[in-house]
Design an enzyme around this catalytic site. Structure first.
Site, mmCIF file in Angstrom:
data_model
loop_
_atom_site.group_PDB
_atom_site.id
_atom_site.type_symbol
_atom_site.label_atom_id
_atom_site.label_comp_id
_atom_site.label_asym_id
_atom_site.label_seq_id
_atom_site.Cartn_x
_atom_site.Cartn_y
_atom_site.Cartn_z
ATOM 1 N N LYS A 198 1.454 -32.308 -5.032
ATOM 2 C CA LYS A 198 0.681 -32.003 -6.383
ATOM 3 C C LYS A 198 1.452 -31.160 -7.117
ATOM 4 C CE LYS A 198 -2.165 -29.704 -8.515
ATOM 5 N NZ LYS A 198 -1.502 -29.615 -9.822
ATOM 6 N N GLU A 273 3.631 -19.179 -1.055
ATOM 7 C CA GLU A 273 4.866 -18.346 -1.851
ATOM 8 C C GLU A 273 4.049 -18.014 -3.000
ATOM 9 O OE1 GLU A 273 7.712 -17.455 -0.570
ATOM 10 O OE2 GLU A 273 8.179 -18.925 1.015
ATOM 11 N N CYS A 307 9.601 -16.142 -9.852
ATOM 12 C CA CYS A 307 8.867 -15.270 -8.941
ATOM 13 C C CYS A 307 9.678 -14.023 -8.264
ATOM 14 C CB CYS A 307 8.273 -16.184 -7.853
ATOM 15 S SG CYS A 307 9.716 -16.938 -6.773
ATOM 16 N N GLU A 410 1.852 -8.781 -12.159
ATOM 17 C CA GLU A 410 2.788 -9.955 -12.662
ATOM 18 C C GLU A 410 2.859 -10.293 -13.784
ATOM 19 O OE1 GLU A 410 2.934 -13.843 -10.635
ATOM 20 O OE2 GLU A 410 4.944 -13.391 -9.843
HETATM 21 P P1 NAP Z 1 -1.000 -21.346 -10.202
HETATM 22 O O1 NAP Z 1 -1.880 -21.180 -11.402
HETATM 23 O O2 NAP Z 1 -1.365 -20.467 -9.032
HETATM 24 O O3 NAP Z 1 -0.661 -22.863 -10.009
HETATM 25 C C1 NAP Z 1 0.205 -23.432 -8.730
HETATM 26 C C2 NAP Z 1 -0.322 -24.505 -8.694
HETATM 27 O O4 NAP Z 1 -1.611 -24.461 -7.848
HETATM 28 C C3 NAP Z 1 -0.316 -25.516 -9.527
HETATM 29 O O5 NAP Z 1 0.018 -26.727 -9.365
HETATM 30 C C4 NAP Z 1 -1.775 -25.617 -10.078
HETATM 31 O O6 NAP Z 1 -2.539 -26.785 -10.603
HETATM 32 C C5 NAP Z 1 -2.533 -25.527 -8.668
HETATM 33 N N1 NAP Z 1 -3.891 -24.899 -8.422
HETATM 34 C C6 NAP Z 1 -4.244 -23.966 -9.392
HETATM 35 N N2 NAP Z 1 -5.667 -23.887 -8.956
HETATM 36 C C7 NAP Z 1 -5.875 -24.417 -7.840
HETATM 37 C C8 NAP Z 1 -6.729 -24.484 -6.610
HETATM 38 N N3 NAP Z 1 -8.052 -23.793 -7.001
HETATM 39 N N4 NAP Z 1 -6.664 -25.173 -5.712
HETATM 40 C C9 NAP Z 1 -5.661 -25.663 -5.443
HETATM 41 N N5 NAP Z 1 -4.425 -25.905 -6.263
HETATM 42 C C10 NAP Z 1 -4.718 -25.128 -7.450
HETATM 43 O O7 NAP Z 1 0.479 -20.725 -10.666
HETATM 44 P P2 NAP Z 1 1.133 -21.171 -11.805
HETATM 45 O O8 NAP Z 1 0.834 -20.333 -13.051
HETATM 46 O O9 NAP Z 1 1.367 -22.467 -11.798
HETATM 47 O O10 NAP Z 1 2.777 -20.509 -11.459
HETATM 48 C C11 NAP Z 1 3.140 -19.109 -11.597
HETATM 49 C C12 NAP Z 1 2.912 -18.055 -10.354
HETATM 50 O O11 NAP Z 1 3.552 -18.888 -9.175
HETATM 51 C C13 NAP Z 1 3.435 -16.909 -10.419
HETATM 52 O O12 NAP Z 1 2.309 -16.240 -9.899
HETATM 53 C C14 NAP Z 1 4.723 -16.840 -9.413
HETATM 54 O O13 NAP Z 1 5.061 -15.699 -9.101
HETATM 55 C C15 NAP Z 1 4.476 -17.869 -8.498
HETATM 56 N N6 NAP Z 1 5.568 -18.378 -7.901
HETATM 57 C C16 NAP Z 1 5.976 -17.985 -6.606
HETATM 58 C C17 NAP Z 1 6.988 -18.276 -6.131
HETATM 59 C C18 NAP Z 1 7.614 -17.934 -4.827
HETATM 60 O O14 NAP Z 1 8.235 -18.637 -3.933
HETATM 61 N N7 NAP Z 1 6.898 -17.022 -4.228
HETATM 62 C C19 NAP Z 1 7.939 -19.326 -6.800
HETATM 63 C C20 NAP Z 1 7.612 -19.747 -8.099
HETATM 64 C C21 NAP Z 1 6.242 -19.166 -8.504
HETATM 65 P P3 NAP Z 1 -2.332 -26.888 -12.332
HETATM 66 O O15 NAP Z 1 -1.644 -25.997 -12.637
HETATM 67 O O16 NAP Z 1 -1.747 -28.397 -12.400
HETATM 68 O O17 NAP Z 1 -3.778 -26.796 -12.455
#
Ligand code: NAP
Ligand code: MG
Length: 508
Positions: A198, A273, A307, A410
């Site tokens: 997803k 991650e 990240c 962050e």
């Molecule tokens: P996010 O809001 O946590 O979303 C990540 C994914 O999870 C999206 O596909 C989102 O879907 C889904 N999601 C949201 N709520 C969920 C739930 N309750 N249950 C299951 N899935 C759910 O993160 P983001 O804002 O997209 O991305 C930024 C974050 O990613 C930052 O904190 C960054 O540090 C982190 N990141 C970490 C790494 C690493 O390798 N450590 C790499 C890149 C990014 P939808 O958005 O489609 O609703």
């Protein structure tokens, strides 16, 4: 979208955007005409560039069943390793064949440059597929020397086997969509798992295109399934689904905690991650001609939506003013823009858009918080006045202190916090770097390599660079200490979460 924009695209990309995108389940596209549609926007213009169907509950069920059948059936699990590897190699070749299409798609969907996609995006993805394809034929167990008491002259033979975990749900974020998809997919498929993926609803396009390539390459039905939909619905349904054996998640730390809760009922394997607030430490004897531009790249690459972004810069007092003035010069000279500008593909820029209006509001609110907390705004600080897209100026705060929210939380945008320090004691320097709930990446800049290693040994982080920041490579384990995650991706360690170890003992 204006006609000129559509005409500037490869015809195959223009046709792809126009399609009614559904779910990819059991080797076929499911397009529910009554499905809720999600609008996909270009961050450079805010224009709607595509519409995709939101997966319904039945789609989630169907995808998990397809992945289960794909896993339990003979076609994938009994495929000889060489053949499984060959499919991954073929997918890498196919990805490279379609690099212009994929680069345009990411340029439109995320604001990336074609040059970055070529040099990093596509290259890293193809490298990963080939790296893990190489592992498929080397997933060996071992024979174990067994000390159980012998009976008569009978002996024991114990050996271990590596077996795939099963059906894996992979939930990925928007900041590096194709890279994230392949980073998750390559080790899972190499291990012999099947996948329901997803993507983030802001950036679903490259994963949809990838599904069409996977379809062409000829993976057995059900090995790869793709669902689109909001995280709180589709993502949450996957995380709690009893038919899923493992969840691999990349995203925010808060959602990571939700994933743990949702998956706990059936005790799924979970790898995470998560977020970061990575320190970059510049010691007084650092080579500033490399440290200063590297510190700028560490925060402004992907507009800070990275990240591993080096968002906490620590600079020794002896070189603080020189570093800060060098950074200011770089930040204020960066060109803001995007490859896809709504009319076509224009090229040249240094800092691209944020992914959405929501992110702009969030980043600007952190800039307000920084001002209210008493940090000094050195440069940037505003929405960039180019067009109607989601652009924020490269921003640097100096005079930051450890308790400030802009230092602790962050931001995920082009906002650098600078803290001055006076010590050269390795314990004290490491303590500065370690003052965070996160531990994903870090870098130390000094010409004293012995000291650099001593500091690196004390930093609590999955990766530490010495005179380099975020030195990603497919063979090098990547992942978080503390609240930056569970488990590792990349390298041999990236395979382990997709494998079970079975020990077999025979009484001979
Ligand atoms: P996010 O809001 O946590 O979303 C990540 C994914 O999870 C999206 O596909 C989102 O879907 C889904 N999601 C949201 N709520 C969920 C739930 N309750 N249950 C299951 N899935 C759910 O993160 P983001 O804002 O997209 O991305 C930024 C974050 O990613 C930052 O904190 C960054 O540090 C982190 N990141 C970490 C790494 C690493 O390798 N450590 C790499 C890149 C990014 P939808 O958005 O489609 O609703
Ligand atoms: Mg999101």
């Amino acid at each position: 979208m204006p006609k000129s924009a559509i005409q500037s695209m490869l015809p195959s990309v223009a046709a792809f955007l126009k399609k009614r995108h559904g779910q990819y389940i059991a080797g076929a596209w499911q397009v529910d005409k009554k499905a809720q549609l999600i609008e996909v926007k270009s961050p450079a213009t805010g224009d709607v560039v595509a519409r995709i169907a939101h997966a319904c509950e039945d789609d989630v069920e169907a995808a998990v069943i397809a992945a289960r059948q794909g896993f339990e059936g003979n076609e994938w699990s009994k495929m000889v390793p060489n053949d499984r590897a060959a499919l991954l190699f073929k997918l890498a070749d196919t990805l490279e064949d379609k690099k212009y299409e994929l680069s345009q798609i990411e340029a439109i969907d995320c604001g990336f440059s074609m040059q970055m996609m070529n040099s990093i995006g596509i290259k890293l993805a193809a490298d990963q597929l080939r790296y893990y394809a190489g592992w498929v034929t080397k997933l060996n167990g071992e024979t174990i020397t067994n000390s159980r008491p012998r009976e008569d002259d009978h002996d024991f033979l114990t050996y271990t086997k590596k077996e795939p975990v099963g059906v894996v749900a992979q939930i990925i974020p928007w900041n590096f969509p194709l890279g994230m998809a392949i980073q998750k997919l390559a080790p899972a498929l190499a291990a012999g798992c099947t996948v329901v993926m997803k993507p983030a609803e802001e950036t679903p396009l490259s994963a949809l295109y990838l599904a069409s390539l996977i379809d062409k390459v000829g993976f057995p039905k059900g090995v790869f399934n793709l669902l689109n939909g909001y995280g709180r619905k589709t993502g949450a349904a996957l995380a709690s689904h009893r038919g899923v054996d493992k969840v691999a998640f990349t995203g925010s730390t808060d959602v990571g905690k939700e994933i743990i809760k949702a998956s706990s009922d059936s005790l799924k394997k979970v790898t995470l991650e998560l977020g970061g607030k990575s320190p970059v430490v510049i010691m007084p004897d650092a080579n500033l001609s490399s440290a200063i531009p590297a510190a700028a790249r560490a925060i402004f690459f992907l507009s800070g939506q990275n990240c591993m972004a080096g968002s906490r810069l620590f600079v020794h007092a002896d070189v603080h003013d020189e570093v800060v003035s060098g950074l200011k010069e770089i930040a204020s000279s960066l060109t803001i823009g995007s490859e896809f500008n709504g009319d076509g593909f224009a090229g040249q820029f240094d800092v691209g858009p944020l992914i959405s209006e929501r992110q702009v509001v969030r980043v600007l609110s952190y800039i307000d918080i920084g001002m209210a907390e008493g940090a000094t705004l050195l440069t940037g600080g505003k929405r960039a006045s180019i067009g109607v897209g989601y652009f924020v100026e490269p921003t640097i705060f100096t005079d930051c202190t450890p308790e400030m929210r802009i230092v602790r939380e962050e931001i995920f945008g082009p906002v650098l916090t600078v803290q001055k320090f006076n010590t050269v004691d390795v314990e004290e320097v490491a303590a500065l770097a370690n003052d965070s709930i996160y531990g994903l990446s870090a870098s130390v800049w000094t010409c004293d390599l012995a000291k650099a290693h001593r500091i690196a040994n004390r930093i609590k982080s999955g990766q530490v660079g010495i005179n380099v920041h975020a030195a990603i490579d497919t063979a090098v384990p990547f992942g978080g200490y503390k609240q930056s995650g569970w488990g590792r991706e990349f390298g041999r360690e990236g395979l382990e979460p997709y494998l079970e170890t079975k020990a077999i003992t025979a009484y001979l």
